[in-house]
Design a protein around this motif. Structure first.
Motif, PDB file in Angstrom:
ATOM      1  N   MET A  21       0.839  -1.191   0.000  1.00 49.70           N
ATOM      2  CA  MET A  21       0.000   0.000   0.000  1.00 49.70           C
ATOM      3  C   MET A  21       0.878   1.246   0.000  1.00 49.70           C
ATOM      4  N   LEU A  66      14.892  -1.383  -5.917  1.00 50.29           N
ATOM      5  CA  LEU A  66      15.057  -2.650  -5.194  1.00 50.29           C
ATOM      6  C   LEU A  66      16.233  -2.589  -4.237  1.00 50.29           C
ATOM      7  N   ASP A  67      16.051  -3.208  -3.076  1.00 45.76           N
ATOM      8  CA  ASP A  67      17.174  -3.270  -2.138  1.00 45.76           C
ATOM      9  C   ASP A  67      17.982  -4.537  -2.394  1.00 45.76           C
ATOM     10  N   ALA A  68      18.911  -4.819  -1.481  1.00 47.67           N
ATOM     11  CA  ALA A  68      19.811  -5.953  -1.690  1.00 47.67           C
ATOM     12  C   ALA A  68      19.057  -7.287  -1.738  1.00 47.67           C
ATOM     13  N   LEU A  69      17.870  -7.355  -1.116  1.00 47.95           N
ATOM     14  CA  LEU A  69      17.075  -8.587  -1.152  1.00 47.95           C
ATOM     15  C   LEU A  69      16.203  -8.654  -2.404  1.00 47.95           C
ATOM     16  N   ASP A  70      16.395  -7.689  -3.301  1.00 44.69           N
ATOM     17  CA  ASP A  70      15.559  -7.629  -4.491  1.00 44.69           C
ATOM     18  C   ASP A  70      14.126  -7.242  -4.142  1.00 44.69           C
ATOM     19  N   LYS A  71      13.969  -6.659  -2.998  1.00 42.40           N
ATOM     20  CA  LYS A  71      12.637  -6.250  -2.538  1.00 42.40           C
ATOM     21  C   LYS A  71      12.371  -4.825  -3.008  1.00 42.40           C
ATOM     22  N   THR A  72      11.164  -4.578  -3.491  1.00 40.07           N
ATOM     23  CA  THR A  72      10.784  -3.220  -3.887  1.00 40.07           C
ATOM     24  C   THR A  72      10.673  -2.346  -2.646  1.00 40.07           C
ATOM     25  N   VAL A 120       6.650   2.640  -0.245  1.00 47.66           N
ATOM     26  CA  VAL A 120       6.069   1.352   0.118  1.00 47.66           C
ATOM     27  C   VAL A 120       6.007   1.341   1.637  1.00 47.66           C
ATOM     28  N   ARG A 121       4.891   0.915   2.174  1.00 44.89           N
ATOM     29  CA  ARG A 121       4.724   0.956   3.629  1.00 44.89           C
ATOM     30  C   ARG A 121       5.882   0.235   4.329  1.00 44.89           C
ATOM     31  N   GLY A 122       6.394   0.882   5.346  1.00 51.44           N
ATOM     32  CA  GLY A 122       7.481   0.275   6.105  1.00 51.44           C
ATOM     33  C   GLY A 122       8.851   0.604   5.539  1.00 51.44           C
ATOM     34  N   TYR A 123       8.886   1.327   4.410  1.00 52.90           N
ATOM     35  CA  TYR A 123      10.172   1.686   3.812  1.00 52.90           C
ATOM     36  C   TYR A 123      10.267   3.207   3.621  1.00 52.90           C
ATOM     37  N   ILE A 177       4.350  -2.982   9.879  1.00 50.93           N
ATOM     38  CA  ILE A 177       3.858  -3.533   8.608  1.00 50.93           C
ATOM     39  C   ILE A 177       4.699  -3.059   7.437  1.00 50.93           C
ATOM     40  N   LYS A 178       4.951  -3.952   6.504  1.00 50.91           N
ATOM     41  CA  LYS A 178       5.730  -3.623   5.308  1.00 50.91           C
ATOM     42  C   LYS A 178       4.877  -3.830   4.060  1.00 50.91           C
ATOM     43  N   ARG A 212      14.521  -1.541 -11.480  1.00 50.40           N
ATOM     44  CA  ARG A 212      14.009  -2.419 -12.529  1.00 50.40           C
ATOM     45  C   ARG A 212      12.875  -1.700 -13.248  1.00 50.40           C
ATOM     46  N   ARG A 252       8.632   3.045  -5.460  1.00 44.85           N
ATOM     47  CA  ARG A 252       8.251   2.969  -6.869  1.00 44.85           C
ATOM     48  C   ARG A 252       8.418   4.338  -7.500  1.00 44.85           C
ATOM     49  N   ASP A 310       5.836  -6.250  -2.756  1.00 35.82           N
ATOM     50  CA  ASP A 310       6.041  -5.734  -4.110  1.00 35.82           C
ATOM     51  C   ASP A 310       4.732  -5.649  -4.887  1.00 35.82           C
TER      52      ASP A 310
END
Ligand SMILES: Nc1ncnc2c1ncn2[C@@H]1O[C@H](COP(=O)(O)OP(=O)(O)OP(=O)(O)O)[C@@H](O)[C@H]1O
Ligand SMILES: [Mg+2]
Lengths: 519, 253
Positions: free
Chosen positions: A1, A127-133, A163-166, B73-74, A31, A136, B77
């Motif tokens: 979200m 993307l971070d090192a874990l390939d996690k978005t 992205v929530r939490g980031y 919460i996270k 990406r 955006r 993708d």
């Protein structure tokens, strides 16, 4: 979200590769997804009602979407809709959440396509090192599309969505990209930028007079300033009046003419008598030729509300009346449009403008009040009309003829315009505001009384036409019930008059008027 | 009101996490705001969504709600799909819950603080019988139970009935079971399925998840199957399962 968003603008084209390079230094990768080009239309009412509420309405991919400000790209209501080329009244939208959201904001105003853009956009995931978005992005290259289909590039934009939490990552990305690529926070939304580039005003064209005045300035200069603004409002609203874009254009046009007439009448000593007489005659004529159309607009707009006065079973029977009113409205409009386009109307507009331009420079001998301070003159006029109303109102009782009520209402309008146009900018708001409030209360009662009388007379006049229609006899019976209800409501308004007048003319109120405007 | 669905089975390795991840993804893709809460200290769902297995302050802080739960919460993708991650501290979740007066209701309380933001919440449970599972039975609207077709699987139903039958909060939690890791070519599987369907026709959903390499590949791809293998038998099966679950939940409301 998506929780947070940001929009940056660039002065030059942005390549996804530069973004990738800038973010690589933060240990983040990018990406790209497939680029896409969409055509989009931004809509609002003529007076920018959506803009004032912080809302953006756009059409794209066959959908109308309503977006709140500052919440990114997620619509909170949408509905399928064909490409909106012409004005779009809210009633034309299919029932649903979008219409429900728009209706209270725009009411009778039509939605107009203010700008058409074509946006080329490349979505990028960070993307971070874990390939996690973790954020955006979208690189957007928007272009304004003109009526002829030509494109003019607008500033490229970078849209960021968290992205929530980031949240930390989002801030890092924004700062990094701003620094490395020289991006600025977008001061305005793409919608606003596009509307401005298309020559429009994102905030819309209002019909507020709002002219700042100084109590010591020459009365003729002050009058010219106020009248010029009203002429501007009339000009703004004439095209929409002629095109029947929505009913507010004609309404605002007429208010502006009526207010101008009040100023001409109340401040007559600042104008050259000959020209004044001609102009007043022309404005009266403009008022007359637009009157029937406005009345019928109101009948049609308020048909459902008026109809609700009769009991349930009879409501449906009134349907033929709607058709008759609609037909009359079209006839009246055709006549009005003819008049408004006539050489006489064009000439009147030219004379009106020219007199205002020349006014201050005209010789003063036949304009006794020209150089009087506007504060004094306005106070004298307000005091005078107020006192006249108090005198007239005191003479009115429950059995007075309707004309006396109507005459008082007319004076009330005059006072209202004086207070709004001159009272508000020149005098203490602590006096003017409560006075306007008390006056409004009185005018509401008088207005209801008069409207009901006029409606009753109109219904009677339509009886012949209605009776000739299918369903006519039943409709006539229902109209009889309606007339009865309207008369009762007029009587109720009369009964309320005493209270409304008492607070308008109370000793307290009179003392306040005396103190503020002299006695 | 959000709908809370928990993937549960006393047994390990039956496809709970795979189901939770795929169904949550389908819910979000279908337009619903969705949260997946990973309750398993092994953090398999967390891993599959590429999120770091890290709870600030650990399980204790989470259930004490000193800080708002949303802060943990996270976003994943995928649009509309959020994750409440797991970390190793969840192995002490039982103890953390036990510190409250009515331990089995605490988890539901924690959940309530975030449910207004979501249409669907999925709980991915560890395989065990514990205070955590009891709490899940209280908090969930339905348990989604993957069952591998085998002779002994009918035990699963008996155990579940025992465990959930005495829930007093509002009647026993609804149990929706589905076959998982089905090898349709094996007569043993077909036989077991036919028998169980007959006995448990109300709890057993029609849709079943076949044994599939695509599901196994989720570990490498770290995505729901519909993302990297759309149209595969596994992807279509999860869609059918999600369709079935939604229909049952609608009927039960
Ligand atoms: N339908 C399937 N076909 C093939 N392999 C599967 C299938 N479902 C799950 N698996 C594999 O089985 C293993 C266990 O699956 P999963 O993690 O979904 O089960 P679980 O019940 O959550 O396990 P645990 O009890 O450890 O939490 C994983 O390696 C997974 O890839
Ligand atoms: Mg698991």
């Amino acid at each position: 979200m998506t929780d947070r968003t940001a929009e940056l603008v660039a002065e030059r084209e942005l390549a996804p590769e530069e973004i990738a390079a800038a973010l690589a230094e933060l240990g983040l990768a990018v990406r790209a997804a497939d680029a896409d080009t969409i055509e989009r239309v931004y809509l609002d009412t003529f007076d920018g009602l959506l803009h004032a509420e912080g809302l953006t309405l756009r059409w794209q991919r066959g959908q109308l979407e309503l977006l709140p400000a500052g919440r990114g790209d997620i619509p909170f209501a949408a509905a399928a809709c064909p490409d909106p080329a012409g004005p779009l009244p809210v009633a034309q939208l299919s029932p649903g959440p979008l219409r429900d959201a728009l209706h209270p904001v725009i009411d009778v105003r039509a939605l107009l396509a203010l700008a058409r853009v074509r946006v080329h956009s490349t979505p990028l995931a960070v993307l971070d090192a874990l390939d996690k978005t973790v954020a955006r992005l979208a690189v957007e290259t928007p272009a304004l599309v003109s009526g002829s289909g030509r494109e003019a590039l607008l500033r490229p934009r970078l849209r960021l969505a968290g992205v929530r939490g980031y949240e930390r990552e989002l801030a890092l990305v924004r700062d990094r990209l701003s620094g490395a690529l020289g991006l600025e926070p977008a001061g305005a939304t793409l919608a606003d930028e596009a509307v401005r580039a298309a020559g429009g005003r994102p905030e819309g064209t209002g019909a507020k007079v709002d002219v700042a005045l100084d109590a010591n300035e020459r009365a003729d200069a002050a009058a010219a300033a106020v009248l010029s603004r009203m002429l501007e409002i009339a000009d703004d609203n004439l095209p929409g009046t002629i095109a029947d874009t929505d009913s507010e254009f004609l309404h605002d046009y007429r208010v502006s003419v009526r207010r101008s007439r009040a100023v001409l009448r109340e401040l007559k000593g600042v104008f050259p008598p000959g020209e004044l007489g001609e102009l007043r005659a022309e404005l009266r004529w403009l008022q007359q030729v637009t009157g029937p159309s406005r009345d019928l607009d109101v009948y049609v707009l308020e048909f459902d509300a008026t109809r609700a006065l009769v009991p349930g079973e009879e409501r449906a029977e009134l349907e033929p009346l709607r058709a008759v009113l609609g037909g009359r409205r079209l006839v009246a409009r055709r006549q009005m449009v003819q008049e408004l386009r006539s050489p006489r109307a064009v000439g009147a507009r030219a004379r009106w403008g020219s007199m205002l331009e020349r006014l201050v420079a005209l010789p003063g001998e036949d304009r006794p009040d020209a150089t009087a301070p506007i504060g004094e003159l306005a106070a004298a006029r307000i005091r005078r009309v107020y006192r006249r109303m108090v005198r007239m109102g005191r003479a009115i009782g429950p059995d007075s003829p309707a004309e006396e009520y109507h005459e008082l209402r007319k004076q009330g309008k005059e006072l209202r315009y004086l207070l709004e146009l001159l009272g508000v900018p020149l005098f203490d708001a602590g006096v003017v505001k409560p006075m306007i409030r008390a006056l409004k209360g009185l005018q509401d009662v008088l207005g209801r009384h008069q409207d009901r009388e006029v409606q009753t007379a109109t219904l009677r006049a339509l009886a012949d036409e209605v009776s000739a229609l299918p369903g006519g006899p039943a409709c006539l019976i229902a109209m009889g019930v309606l007339v009865d209800r309207l008369e009762r409501d007029a009587a109720a308004a009369r009964a309320e008059f005493a209270d409304a007048f008492a607070s308008f003319a109370s000793a307290e109120q009179r003392a306040r008027v005396r103190k503020a405007f002299g006695a | 009101m959000s709908i809370v669905l928990a993937t549960y089975n006393i047994k390990g390795g039956v496809g709970k996490t795979s189901a939770a991840v795929n169904l949550a993804y389908l819910a979000a893709r279908g337009g619903h705001r969705t949260l997946l809460w990973d309750l398993d200290p092994q953090a398999a769902s967390t891993f599959l969504f590429r999120v770091r297995p890290k709870l600030r302050g650990g399980a204790r802080k989470l259930v004490r709600m000193h800080a708002p739960v949303v802060q943990q919460i996270k976003g994943t993708d995928h649009d509309r799909l959020d994750l409440l991650p797991a970390d190793f501290s969840l192995r002490h979740l039982d103890l953390a819950l036990d510190a409250f007066k009515r331990p089995t209701t605490r988890l539901a309380r924690v959940l309530e603080s975030v449910t207004p933001d979501y249409d669907y919440v999925f709980l991915d449970c560890p395989p065990s019988i514990s205070l955590v599972s009891e709490s899940v039975f209280e908090a969930a609207d339905a348990l989604l139970v993957p069952v591998i077709p085998a002779t002994l699987s009918s035990r699963t139903f008996e155990q579940l009935e025992e465990l959930t039958g005495d829930d007093t909060s509002g009647g026993p939690v609804q149990v929706l079971a589905f076959f998982s890791m089905v090898e349709a070519r094996r007569a043993l599987h077909r036989g077991a399925m036919a028998r169980l369907r007959e006995v448990h026709h109300l709890t057993m959903l029609g849709a079943a998840i076949p044994a599939s390499e695509d599901v196994e590949r989720m570990g490498d791809e770290r995505n729901p199957v519909a993302v990297f293998a759309p149209g595969s038998i596994a992807a279509v099966s999860y869609e059918a399962l999600w369709w079935d679950v939604q229909r049952r939940m609608r009927a039960g409301r």
